[in-house]
Motif scaffolding. Structure first.
Motif, PDB file in Angstrom:
ATOM      1  N   ALA A 191      45.271 -14.401 -22.359  1.00 39.68           N
ATOM      2  CA  ALA A 191      45.822 -13.158 -21.860  1.00 39.68           C
ATOM      3  C   ALA A 191      46.424 -13.702 -20.424  1.00 39.68           C
ATOM      4  O   ALA A 191      47.419 -13.540 -19.804  1.00 39.68           O
ATOM      5  N   PHE A 192      45.725 -14.497 -19.778  1.00 40.33           N
ATOM      6  CA  PHE A 192      46.089 -15.527 -18.591  1.00 40.33           C
ATOM      7  C   PHE A 192      47.527 -16.219 -18.864  1.00 40.33           C
ATOM      8  O   PHE A 192      48.393 -15.666 -18.084  1.00 40.33           O
ATOM      9  N   GLY A 193      47.633 -17.012 -19.951  1.00 45.56           N
ATOM     10  CA  GLY A 193      49.010 -17.548 -20.223  1.00 45.56           C
ATOM     11  C   GLY A 193      50.171 -16.167 -20.105  1.00 45.56           C
ATOM     12  O   GLY A 193      51.010 -16.614 -19.664  1.00 45.56           O
ATOM     13  N   LYS A 194      49.792 -15.418 -21.079  1.00 46.93           N
ATOM     14  CA  LYS A 194      50.790 -14.109 -21.262  1.00 46.93           C
ATOM     15  C   LYS A 194      51.136 -13.557 -20.061  1.00 46.93           C
ATOM     16  O   LYS A 194      52.310 -13.399 -19.512  1.00 46.93           O
ATOM     17  N   ALA A 195      49.981 -13.345 -19.181  1.00 43.97           N
ATOM     18  CA  ALA A 195      50.350 -12.681 -17.704  1.00 43.97           C
ATOM     19  C   ALA A 195      51.029 -13.540 -16.821  1.00 43.97           C
ATOM     20  O   ALA A 195      52.039 -12.984 -15.967  1.00 43.97           O
ATOM     21  N   LEU A 196      50.806 -14.929 -16.711  1.00 42.95           N
ATOM     22  CA  LEU A 196      51.760 -15.942 -15.781  1.00 42.95           C
ATOM     23  C   LEU A 196      53.289 -16.020 -16.236  1.00 42.95           C
ATOM     24  O   LEU A 196      53.951 -15.955 -15.512  1.00 42.95           O
ATOM     25  N   GLY A 197      53.346 -15.683 -17.650  1.00 44.78           N
ATOM     26  CA  GLY A 197      54.654 -15.978 -18.168  1.00 44.78           C
ATOM     27  C   GLY A 197      55.514 -14.742 -17.627  1.00 44.78           C
ATOM     28  O   GLY A 197      56.709 -14.992 -17.456  1.00 44.78           O
ATOM     29  N   ASP A 198      54.928 -13.783 -17.304  1.00 47.71           N
ATOM     30  CA  ASP A 198      55.555 -12.367 -16.820  1.00 47.71           C
ATOM     31  C   ASP A 198      55.481 -12.557 -15.176  1.00 47.71           C
ATOM     32  O   ASP A 198      56.345 -11.861 -14.639  1.00 47.71           O
ATOM     33  N   GLN A 230      37.476 -19.079   0.512  1.00 51.96           N
ATOM     34  CA  GLN A 230      37.812 -20.362   0.598  1.00 51.96           C
ATOM     35  C   GLN A 230      39.278 -20.393   1.580  1.00 51.96           C
ATOM     36  O   GLN A 230      39.497 -21.038   2.538  1.00 51.96           O
ATOM     37  N   ALA A 231      40.170 -19.711   0.698  1.00 50.59           N
ATOM     38  CA  ALA A 231      41.559 -19.495   1.309  1.00 50.59           C
ATOM     39  C   ALA A 231      41.383 -18.906   2.600  1.00 50.59           C
ATOM     40  O   ALA A 231      42.081 -19.186   3.780  1.00 50.59           O
ATOM     41  N   GLU A 232      40.647 -17.827   3.026  1.00 43.16           N
ATOM     42  CA  GLU A 232      40.463 -17.103   3.936  1.00 43.16           C
ATOM     43  C   GLU A 232      39.834 -17.803   5.204  1.00 43.16           C
ATOM     44  O   GLU A 232      40.408 -17.717   6.176  1.00 43.16           O
ATOM     45  N   ALA A 233      39.182 -18.423   4.860  1.00 45.54           N
ATOM     46  CA  ALA A 233      38.339 -19.652   5.754  1.00 45.54           C
ATOM     47  C   ALA A 233      39.333 -20.309   6.504  1.00 45.54           C
ATOM     48  O   ALA A 233      38.807 -20.610   7.717  1.00 45.54           O
ATOM     49  N   TYR A 234      40.192 -20.853   5.804  1.00 49.85           N
ATOM     50  CA  TYR A 234      41.039 -21.751   6.348  1.00 49.85           C
ATOM     51  C   TYR A 234      42.351 -21.219   7.141  1.00 49.85           C
ATOM     52  O   TYR A 234      43.152 -21.850   7.566  1.00 49.85           O
ATOM     53  N   GLY A 235      42.451 -19.805   6.933  1.00 47.80           N
ATOM     54  CA  GLY A 235      43.265 -19.049   7.442  1.00 47.80           C
ATOM     55  C   GLY A 235      44.594 -18.825   6.602  1.00 47.80           C
ATOM     56  O   GLY A 235      45.715 -18.268   7.145  1.00 47.80           O
ATOM     57  N   GLY A 236      44.257 -18.816   5.265  1.00 44.35           N
ATOM     58  CA  GLY A 236      45.431 -18.577   4.587  1.00 44.35           C
ATOM     59  C   GLY A 236      45.103 -16.939   3.616  1.00 44.35           C
ATOM     60  O   GLY A 236      44.096 -16.075   4.127  1.00 44.35           O
ATOM     61  N   LEU A 237      45.778 -16.624   2.729  1.00 42.97           N
ATOM     62  CA  LEU A 237      45.593 -15.372   2.106  1.00 42.97           C
ATOM     63  C   LEU A 237      44.707 -15.456   0.781  1.00 42.97           C
ATOM     64  O   LEU A 237      44.959 -16.681  -0.060  1.00 42.97           O
ATOM     65  N   GLY A 238      43.782 -14.856   0.532  1.00 42.31           N
ATOM     66  CA  GLY A 238      43.004 -14.947  -0.762  1.00 42.31           C
ATOM     67  C   GLY A 238      42.935 -13.602  -1.399  1.00 42.31           C
ATOM     68  O   GLY A 238      42.811 -12.621  -1.022  1.00 42.31           O
ATOM     69  N   ILE A 239      42.998 -13.672  -2.619  1.00 42.96           N
ATOM     70  CA  ILE A 239      43.186 -12.735  -3.730  1.00 42.96           C
ATOM     71  C   ILE A 239      42.338 -12.889  -4.672  1.00 42.96           C
ATOM     72  O   ILE A 239      42.544 -13.922  -5.461  1.00 42.96           O
ATOM     73  N   ARG A 240      41.375 -12.130  -5.089  1.00 38.41           N
ATOM     74  CA  ARG A 240      40.581 -12.266  -6.495  1.00 38.41           C
ATOM     75  C   ARG A 240      41.069 -11.226  -7.618  1.00 38.41           C
ATOM     76  O   ARG A 240      41.442 -10.060  -7.289  1.00 38.41           O
ATOM     77  N   VAL A 241      41.134 -11.847  -8.837  1.00 37.59           N
ATOM     78  CA  VAL A 241      41.690 -11.084  -9.853  1.00 37.59           C
ATOM     79  C   VAL A 241      40.757 -11.296 -10.961  1.00 37.59           C
ATOM     80  O   VAL A 241      40.386 -12.422 -11.259  1.00 37.59           O
ATOM     81  N   GLU A 242      40.531 -10.181 -11.621  1.00 35.23           N
ATOM     82  CA  GLU A 242      39.228 -10.175 -12.811  1.00 35.23           C
ATOM     83  C   GLU A 242      40.046  -9.314 -14.055  1.00 35.23           C
ATOM     84  O   GLU A 242      39.521  -9.311 -15.017  1.00 35.23           O
ATOM     85  N   ARG A 243      41.326  -9.013 -13.909  1.00 38.66           N
ATOM     86  CA  ARG A 243      41.886  -8.464 -14.837  1.00 38.66           C
ATOM     87  C   ARG A 243      43.295  -8.788 -15.011  1.00 38.66           C
ATOM     88  O   ARG A 243      44.137  -9.132 -14.172  1.00 38.66           O
ATOM     89  N   ALA A 244      43.776  -9.027 -16.391  1.00 41.43           N
ATOM     90  CA  ALA A 244      45.076  -9.671 -16.679  1.00 41.43           C
ATOM     91  C   ALA A 244      46.355  -8.920 -16.082  1.00 41.43           C
ATOM     92  O   ALA A 244      47.182  -9.250 -15.543  1.00 41.43           O
ATOM     93  N   GLU A 245      45.885  -7.512 -16.036  1.00 45.89           N
ATOM     94  CA  GLU A 245      47.042  -6.795 -15.563  1.00 45.89           C
ATOM     95  C   GLU A 245      47.337  -6.629 -14.001  1.00 45.89           C
ATOM     96  O   GLU A 245      48.603  -6.497 -13.469  1.00 45.89           O
ATOM     97  N   ASP A 246      46.299  -7.504 -13.434  1.00 43.36           N
ATOM     98  CA  ASP A 246      46.320  -7.698 -11.736  1.00 43.36           C
ATOM     99  C   ASP A 246      46.793  -8.982 -11.619  1.00 43.36           C
ATOM    100  O   ASP A 246      47.179  -9.190 -10.205  1.00 43.36           O
ATOM    101  N   ILE A 247      47.255  -9.763 -12.551  1.00 41.64           N
ATOM    102  CA  ILE A 247      47.960 -10.967 -11.932  1.00 41.64           C
ATOM    103  C   ILE A 247      49.029 -11.101 -11.566  1.00 41.64           C
ATOM    104  O   ILE A 247      49.337 -11.544 -10.531  1.00 41.64           O
ATOM    105  N   LYS A 248      50.084 -10.196 -12.016  1.00 42.46           N
ATOM    106  CA  LYS A 248      51.259  -9.999 -11.596  1.00 42.46           C
ATOM    107  C   LYS A 248      51.263  -9.575 -10.232  1.00 42.46           C
ATOM    108  O   LYS A 248      52.070 -10.046  -9.302  1.00 42.46           O
TER     109      LYS A 248
END
Length: 553
Positions: free
Chosen positions: A375-382, A512-530
Motif C-alpha cells: 500500500a505504501f508503494g502504491k500510495a507513493l506512485g500517486d 526530529q525534523a521539528e527539533a532541527y527547525g524543519g517540518l515534521g508530519i506523521r502518517v499512519e494510513r495509506a490514504e494520508d501519504i499523498k
C-alpha cells in the motif's frame, strides 16, 4: 613565469578551475589552512555537515544528478575513516567524486602521522598525497580526471599541512576532457549478433554501465528487437525505461523467479553490470553450461570476474548495443522476427499480470495500520510530484517502492547499490542542489536515516527544501529478510526470534525534523501519504514525512 602561491591558494584556485561549486565538508584543524581563506573565494560554497557520511552522500547525489564531479573535504584520519563505509558503495557504483582530507606536516613523520592515502586506497579508484605545494596542480588535475573518466569512481587526495602553507611557483591549469569511448570490435559484434539473432529464449540484464553510457534507449530498442525480458542487477540508477512492457524489475538470485529466468535462458546478455553478485555464497555458477553468456562492459575488469563468459565485449554499452542491434536486424529472418514478437507479447502479458497482482495486494492492505509495504508503494506512485528527483534508500521496502513507481516515466530515480546504509539523507540534498527547480524526494529506511540523521540540521541550516519520506517499520527489517534467506540456504527451520533487529524504542522522525527547525508530519494510513507529501513539498522547507509501516516479514 609562474606566479608564486601558497599551496592553500593553489588548492582553492584548482577547485575553481575544475568547476567546483560546492564543497561538502566537516572541518577540522587539519583543514585550517584553506578554511581560513574561504571568504576570499565566494564562488566556492562550503556546506558544513556535522557527520562525515552526510558529506559523502551529498557529493554522491550532486555528482550523479548533475553529471559533474562532486567534491568532499574531510578531517585527517578519524574524519576520513567515518566516510569509508559510503566510499565502499561509491567505488562499486562508480560515482565521480573527489575526497580530500588534511594531514599533519610531513615533518611529523616520526610523531604519529597517518598515511591517509594508504588508508583510503582500498576504497578509491586512485589515492595520493600532496606533500609539497608544487604538487597541488598536477595531483588535483589527475584526481578530477580519474574521477570522471570511465570507469568512473571516487578519488582520494591527502593534503599535508606544509604543502598548504609553503610557497612555490605554481600554474593552476585545469584537467582536460578526454573524448571518445571504446567501441566494440567488429568481430565481437558479429559473434554476439549471430547468437542473439537465433536465440529462442534470451534474457537481458542491465546495470549502471547502461545509464552511464547514455544507453537506456539503445537497451530498450535492442530488447524490442530480440524479444527479451529485461531485469536490472546491482544498479544505483534506472538503466531501462520502467514503463516499458519488457521491464521486469530488479532480478534477485535468491528468488525462484530470478533463478528460473537464468536457468531457462539459452542466451544471457549482461550489459554494464556485474555478473553476478549476491551476499550469500552459492556453489557453482549461476549460468549453466548450455547457456551462452554475453557480457558487455566499459570496465574490462568486470568481464569474466565471476561467471565464465562466452563472449566478452570491452566497449561502451551504448555503442555496443547500437551496433549489435543493427547486425541482429540484418541477420534475423521472417521466422525469427515473428518469434521475437511473440516472445515480447508473452512477456508484456506476464508483466501486466504482475502489475495487476501488485495493485490487488496494495488494495487488500490499503486500510491497514501500520501501513503495508505494498500500500505504501502504491500510495507513493500517486503521490510523487511530476518531474521529481527521487533518491531511493528504502532498503527492504525497495521492491514495493519500485513496483509502485513503475509507471512514473516522468521522474528521475536513483538509489544506493547496497552494502552500506546512510545514503539517503545526504544524497537527497545533493540531488536538490544539482536541480534546484525540481521537487526532490528521499525515500529512506528508518535504520538508514538514523545513520546520518544529523543531515536534517544541514538541510535546515542551508535552507535546502527536500522532502524525506521515512519508511518507519521500527526494525532493521532487511536483516530479518536476510536471516530468513540464511536459514533457507542452510536448510534450517525459519528463525523463531530475530535478535538485535528491532527498535523497541521507536524513532520519532516527526519530532526530529521539528527539533532541527524543519517540518515534521506523521502518517499512519495509506490514504494520508499523498496529502502529507503535497504539504511537505508545498511548504518549501526541509521536511520529514514519517510513515509508519508494517515491519513483519
Amino acid at each position: 613565469m609562474s606566479p608564486k602561491l601558497q599551496g592553500k591558494h593553489a588548492f582553492m584556485q584548482m577547485l575553481r578551475a575544475e568547476g567546483v561549486r560546492y564543497i561538502f565538508g566537516n572541518p577540522g584543524t587539519s583543514e585550517a589552512p584553506f578554511i581560513g581563506i574561504l571568504h576570499e573565494y565566494p564562488d566556492l560554497e562550503y556546506l558544513m555537515v556535522v557527520q562525515e557520511g552526510v558529506a559523502i552522500g551529498m557529493a554522491e547525489g550532486y555528482a550523479r544528478a548533475s553529471g559533474e564531479v562532486g567534491f568532499v573535504s574531510l578531517h585527517i584520519d578519524n574524519g576520513l575513516a567515518n566516510g569509508f563505509s559510503l566510499m565502499i558503495d561509491q567505488r562499486r557504483t562508480g560515482s565521480p567524486v573527489v575526497i580530500t582530507a588534511g594531514n599533519k606536516d610531513i615533518r611529523h613523520e616520526a610523531n604519529v602521522r597517518s598515511d591517509l592515502a594508504d588508508m583510503a586506497a582500498p576504497f578509491a579508484k586512485w589515492s595520493a598525497e600532496v606533500t609539497h605545494p608544487e604538487q597541488v596542480p598536477s595531483i588535483m588535475r589527475r584526481a578530477f580526471q580519474e574521477a570522471r573518466t570511465p570507469p568512473t569512481g571516487p578519488v582520494f587526495v591527502a593534503l599535508s599541512g606544509n604543502a598548504m602553507d609553503d610557497i612555490a611557483d605554481i600554474d593552476t591549469e585545469p584537467s582536460s576532457a578526454i573524448h571518445g569511448e571504446p567501441r566494440p570490435e567488429p568481430a565481437a559484434v558479429e559473434t554476439a549478433s549471430k547468437v542473439l539473432a537465433n536465440a529462442s529464449n534470451p534474457l537481458m540484464i542491465v546495470g549502471d554501465g547502461v545509464y552511464a553510457s547514455g544507453g537506456i534507449e539503445a537497451a530498450a530498442s535492442l530488447a524490442d528487437t530480440i524479444g527479451t525480458r529485461v531485469y536490472s542487477h546491482v544498479a544505483g540508477h534506472m538503466p531501462f525505461p520502467t514503463d516499458h512492457t519488457l521491464w521486469s524489475g530488479a532480478i534477485s538470485f535468491r528468488s525462484e523467479e530470478g533463478l528460473a529466468a537464468v536457468d531457462n535462458a539459452d542466451v544471457i546478455l549482461a550489459v554494464g553490470c556485474p555478473v553476478f553478485e549476491d551476499f550469500f555464497y552459492r556453489s557453482g555458477n549461476f549460468v549453466g553450461p548450455d547457456t551462452t553468456l554475453i557480457h558487455i562492459d566499459a570496465d574490462a575488469s568486470q568481464i569474466g570476474r565471476k561467471e565464465p563468459t562466452d563472449i566478452g565485449i570491452w566497449a561502451s554499452p551504448l555503442h555496443a548495443m547500437a551496433e549489435i542491434e543493427i547486425d541482429v536486424r540484418r541477420r534475423m529472418t521472417d521466422e525469427t522476427v515473428e518469434a521475437a514478437e511473440r516472445r515480447g507479447e508473452k512477456i508484456a502479458a506476464e508483466n501486466e499480470a504482475r502489475n495487476a497482482a501488485f495493485e490487488e495486494l496494495a488494495a487488500s492492505g490499503w486500510d491497514r495500520s501500520p501501513i503495508s509495504t505494498a500500500a505504501f508503494g502504491k500510495a507513493l506512485g500517486d503521490a510523487i510530484p511530476r518531474g521529481a528527483n527521487v533518491f531511493s534508500d528504502a532498503i527492504s521496502s525497495t521492491g514495493m517502492v519500485h513496483q509502485g513507481l513503475t509507471h512514473r516515466s516522468d521522474i528521475q530515480m536513483m538509489g544506493a547499490r547496497g552494502g552500506a546504509i546512510g545514503w539517503g539523507i545526504g544524497a537527497t540534498m545533493g540531488m536538490k542542489l544539482a536541480n534546484p527547480e525540481s521537487p526532490t524526494i528521499g525515500i529512506v529506511g528508518d535504520g538508514s536515516a538514523m545513520m546520518t540523521v544529523q543531515g536534517l540540521w544541514t538541510a535546515v541550516n542551508y535552507d535546502i527544501p527536500v522532502t524525506y519520506v521515512i519508511c518507519n517499520n521500527a526494525a532493521y527489517r532487511i536483516l530479518k529478510v536476510n536471516m530468513n534467506v540464511y536459514h533457507t540456504i542452510n536448510e534450517m527451520p525459519p528463525p523463531e526470534i530475530y535478535n538485535a533487529m528491532d527498535f523497541t524504542t521507536p524513532f520519532d522522525f516527526k519530532a526530529q525534523a521539528e527539533a532541527y527547525g524543519g517540518l515534521g508530519i506523521r502518517v499512519e494510513r495509506a490514504e494520508d501519504i499523498k496529502p502529507a507529501i503535497d504539504e511537505a513539498v508545498a511548504s518549501g522547507r526541509p521536511a520529514c514525512v514519517d510513515v509508519i509501516l508494517d515491519g513483519s516479514v
